[in-house]
Design a protein around this motif. Structure first.
Motif, short mmCIF file in Angstrom:
data_model
loop_
_atom_site.label_atom_id
_atom_site.label_comp_id
_atom_site.label_asym_id
_atom_site.label_seq_id
_atom_site.Cartn_x
_atom_site.Cartn_y
_atom_site.Cartn_z
N ILE A 184 -41.98 15.26 -77.37
CA ILE A 184 -40.91 14.27 -77.12
C ILE A 184 -41.05 13.71 -75.71
CG2 ILE A 184 -38.41 13.96 -76.98
CD1 ILE A 184 -38.20 16.19 -79.11
N GLU A 185 -41.48 14.56 -74.77
CA GLU A 185 -41.71 14.07 -73.40
C GLU A 185 -42.82 13.03 -73.38
OE1 GLU A 185 -42.43 17.30 -70.75
OE2 GLU A 185 -40.63 18.41 -71.34
N GLU A 186 -43.88 13.28 -74.16
CA GLU A 186 -44.99 12.30 -74.21
C GLU A 186 -44.55 11.02 -74.91
OE1 GLU A 186 -49.41 13.89 -73.95
OE2 GLU A 186 -48.47 14.42 -75.85
N VAL A 187 -43.79 11.16 -75.98
CA VAL A 187 -43.29 9.98 -76.69
C VAL A 187 -42.44 9.12 -75.75
CG1 VAL A 187 -41.67 9.21 -78.50
CG2 VAL A 187 -43.39 10.96 -79.02
N ASP A 188 -41.67 9.77 -74.90
CA ASP A 188 -40.80 9.07 -73.95
C ASP A 188 -41.60 8.18 -73.01
OD1 ASP A 188 -38.02 8.77 -72.96
OD2 ASP A 188 -38.90 9.54 -71.12
N ASN A 189 -42.84 8.59 -72.71
CA ASN A 189 -43.67 7.80 -71.79
C ASN A 189 -44.10 6.47 -72.39
OD1 ASN A 189 -43.59 9.84 -69.85
ND2 ASN A 189 -45.42 10.85 -70.64
N PHE A 190 -44.05 6.38 -73.73
CA PHE A 190 -44.51 5.16 -74.41
C PHE A 190 -43.39 4.21 -74.80
CE2 PHE A 190 -48.13 7.98 -75.13
CZ PHE A 190 -49.21 7.12 -74.98
N LYS A 191 -42.13 4.66 -74.70
CA LYS A 191 -41.04 3.90 -75.33
C LYS A 191 -40.82 2.51 -74.73
CE LYS A 191 -37.26 5.81 -72.56
NZ LYS A 191 -36.09 6.70 -72.57
N ARG A 192 -41.30 2.28 -73.50
CA ARG A 192 -41.09 0.96 -72.88
C ARG A 192 -42.26 0.02 -73.12
NH1 ARG A 192 -38.82 4.68 -69.64
NH2 ARG A 192 -36.61 4.40 -69.10
N ASP A 193 -43.33 0.53 -73.73
CA ASP A 193 -44.48 -0.33 -74.02
C ASP A 193 -44.10 -1.41 -75.02
OD1 ASP A 193 -45.82 1.37 -72.41
OD2 ASP A 193 -47.45 1.82 -73.81
N LEU A 194 -44.71 -2.59 -74.87
CA LEU A 194 -44.45 -3.69 -75.80
C LEU A 194 -45.47 -3.71 -76.92
CD1 LEU A 194 -43.54 -6.50 -73.24
CD2 LEU A 194 -42.01 -5.04 -74.56
N SER A 195 -46.32 -2.68 -76.96
CA SER A 195 -47.36 -2.60 -77.98
C SER A 195 -46.83 -1.91 -79.24
CB SER A 195 -48.55 -1.81 -77.44
OG SER A 195 -48.14 -0.48 -77.15
N THR A 196 -47.73 -1.74 -80.23
CA THR A 196 -47.37 -1.01 -81.45
C THR A 196 -46.99 0.43 -81.12
OG1 THR A 196 -48.88 -2.39 -82.72
CG2 THR A 196 -48.19 -0.32 -83.73
N LEU A 197 -47.69 1.02 -80.14
CA LEU A 197 -47.37 2.39 -79.74
C LEU A 197 -45.94 2.48 -79.22
CD1 LEU A 197 -50.61 3.62 -77.92
CD2 LEU A 197 -49.78 4.26 -80.17
N GLY A 198 -45.52 1.48 -78.44
CA GLY A 198 -44.15 1.48 -77.93
C GLY A 198 -43.14 1.36 -79.05
N ARG A 199 -43.42 0.49 -80.01
CA ARG A 199 -42.52 0.34 -81.16
C ARG A 199 -42.40 1.65 -81.93
NH1 ARG A 199 -42.30 0.04 -86.40
NH2 ARG A 199 -44.44 0.77 -86.47
N ASN A 200 -43.56 2.30 -82.15
CA ASN A 200 -43.55 3.58 -82.88
C ASN A 200 -42.79 4.65 -82.11
OD1 ASN A 200 -45.03 2.31 -84.83
ND2 ASN A 200 -46.94 3.34 -84.38
N ALA A 201 -42.98 4.67 -80.79
CA ALA A 201 -42.29 5.66 -79.95
C ALA A 201 -40.77 5.49 -80.05
CB ALA A 201 -42.75 5.54 -78.50
N ARG A 202 -40.31 4.25 -80.02
CA ARG A 202 -38.86 4.00 -80.11
C ARG A 202 -38.33 4.40 -81.48
NH1 ARG A 202 -40.78 -0.37 -77.11
NH2 ARG A 202 -40.98 -1.75 -78.92
N GLN A 203 -39.13 4.17 -82.53
CA GLN A 203 -38.69 4.55 -83.87
C GLN A 203 -38.60 6.07 -84.01
OE1 GLN A 203 -40.74 2.51 -87.04
NE2 GLN A 203 -40.05 3.97 -88.60
#
Length: 440
Positions: free
Chosen positions: A34-53
């Motif tokens: 979850i800590e690693e997912v949190d690092n991606f949540k602000r990205d505007l890429s597909t990874l960021g979208r997936n992290a927010r989901q």
């Protein structure tokens, strides 16, 4: 037997719905994930979208109960848990401070504490699977499709028939499919071969509407913008590309098999000559081979020029311009100015509705399944979309040969009447290119 599946970060970022994909088994997410997912949540890429989901899904689970104790997953009998490692890895295995070490520690502790239930560590990281195996953990890759690339449906097959059947096919223009035999997928191509004389054969395709094998669409005498098929697979590809009833076409093949050239030739034929579509829209993912050049100056069109040059090369080859015409400035620019050809970066495709167009997405093997879904759901009334690519040449670090968007579409649309697929085998670019594709 019920199992515990411990998920790595890359599994959740690759497929945010993976939590729901393990049936009645328990899913365990280490808190460090979850800590690693949190690092991606602000990205505007597909990874960021997936992290927010992923974050939203976990928060919804949290509202139903305590994640440490376990929360039921949907209607299944499995539970979702979030756990913390109480001890570090054994001495000499990592330094214990990296995220990977802590995730492994959670999986190892769970396996030792709950020996009655098998524990499976799921990660897309090859090296992490090796490390887990060395620690005595059972590790697996996460592959939704579960397909081996060599077993991918080719789109064509051979069928042994009687001499009378081959003659009837030529005479009547159709051959009813044998009853009791498993029907092939819609738009599947077939070589009807005489079982008594292999040289006596016919090529056709299966029509699900007629439940019969029918001939291919005849290629114009002058070719499709001067292009004539050089082998039977290219004939199959042109049949799909020229068939207006088939709205989704996937063409897979190694370098030099003619995927892009055939798609562009058919697109120009259908747009300029036949007037079936208003324009041809071509796009490809932006992934460099080797080191990137960095930011490029200019407008969107100027930025895209280096990436789209392979498309322009094919268009100019089809236009068959003389040297004097090229010196006079003639070329693909004329098609752009006339609005017949449009180059579109995939970055801006979300939210659009694209009617009455012939869309080509080149190098589709570099797209994720979600990106391909986003693209295909943009298709409006009267639009045809063609996906081409080589799953052996992937530049996107987040997909591989079996879980990329192109292979995902081939598998999911195999039995749909609106879709067709063909794998091109033989390279036609040049003898040297064919030799390099095979030897290197």
């Amino acid at each position: 037997m019920k199992k515990n599946f411990v998920l790595d970060t890359n599994v959740l970022l690759h497929d945010p719905r993976s939590i729901f994909g393990f049936g009645d088994n328990d899913v365990v997410i280490p808190i460090y994930v979850i800590e690693e997912v949190d690092n991606f949540k602000r990205d505007l890429s597909t990874l960021g979208r997936n992290a927010r989901q992923v974050s939203r899904s976990l928060d919804e689970f949290r509202s139903r109960g305590k994640l440490r104790e376990g929360v039921p997953i949907g209607d299944a009998h499995g539970h979702l848990r979030v756990l913390v490692a109480e001890h570090k890895l054994p001495h000499g295995v990592g330094n214990g401070h990296t995220i990977d070490d802590q995730i492994l520690a959670v999986a190892l502790e769970l396996a030792q504490r709950d020996q009655a239930t098998p524990t499976v560590f799921v990660t897309k990281d090859t090296n992490l699977r090796i490390r887990a195996d060395a620690l005595g953990l059972h590790a697996e890759d996460y592959d939704v499709e579960g397909v081996v690339l060599d077993e991918l449906w080719s789109g064509s097959s051979e069928l042994e028939v009687s001499p009378e059947d081959v003659n009837a096919f030529y005479a009547g223009g159709a051959l009813p499919a044998a009853e009791g035999r498993d029907a092939p997928p819609p738009n599947a191509f077939v070589v009807l071969r005489d079982r008594t004389n292999p040289q006596h054969s016919a090529v056709g395709k299966y029509s699900a509407a007629k439940q019969a094998y029918v001939p291919l669409i005849k290629t114009p005498k002058e070719g499709v913008w001067g292009i004539r098929p050089r082998n039977k697979e290219q004939s199959f590809a042109l049949d799909l590309l020229l068939n207006d009833e088939v709205r989704l076409v996937t063409i897979v093949g190694k370098a030099g098999t003619g995927k892009t050239l055939l798609a562009i030739a058919a697109g120009l034929q259908k747009t300029m000559e036949d007037g079936v579509y208003q324009k041809m829209l071509v796009s490809r993912p932006i992934f460099p081979l080797g080191r990137d050049l960095g930011y490029l100056p200019g407008s969107v069109e100027e930025k895209l020029n280096p990436w789209m040059q392979p498309i322009f090369d094919n268009v100019e080859y089809l236009m068959n311009l003389s040297r004097s015409e090229k010196k006079a400035g003639r070329g693909y620019h004329e098609l752009l100015d006339l609005g017949i050809l449009e180059i579109e970066p995939l970055t801006y495709i979300r939210g659009r509705s694209i009617p009455n167009q012939f869309i080509i997405v080149d190098e589709a093997q570099n797209l994720t399944p979600h990106e391909v879904k986003t693209i295909i759901t943009r298709v409006g009334d009267g639009t045809k979309i063609v996906l081409t690519g080589d799953p052996y040449q992937i530049d996107n670090p987040y997909v591989d040969q079996t879980n990329n968007g192109l292979i995902h579409v081939v598998n999911r649309f195999m039995h749909e009447r609106l879709a067709g697929h063909i794998t091109l085998e033989k390279g036609e670019r040049s003898p040297l290119a064919e030799l390099a594709a095979n030897l290197l």
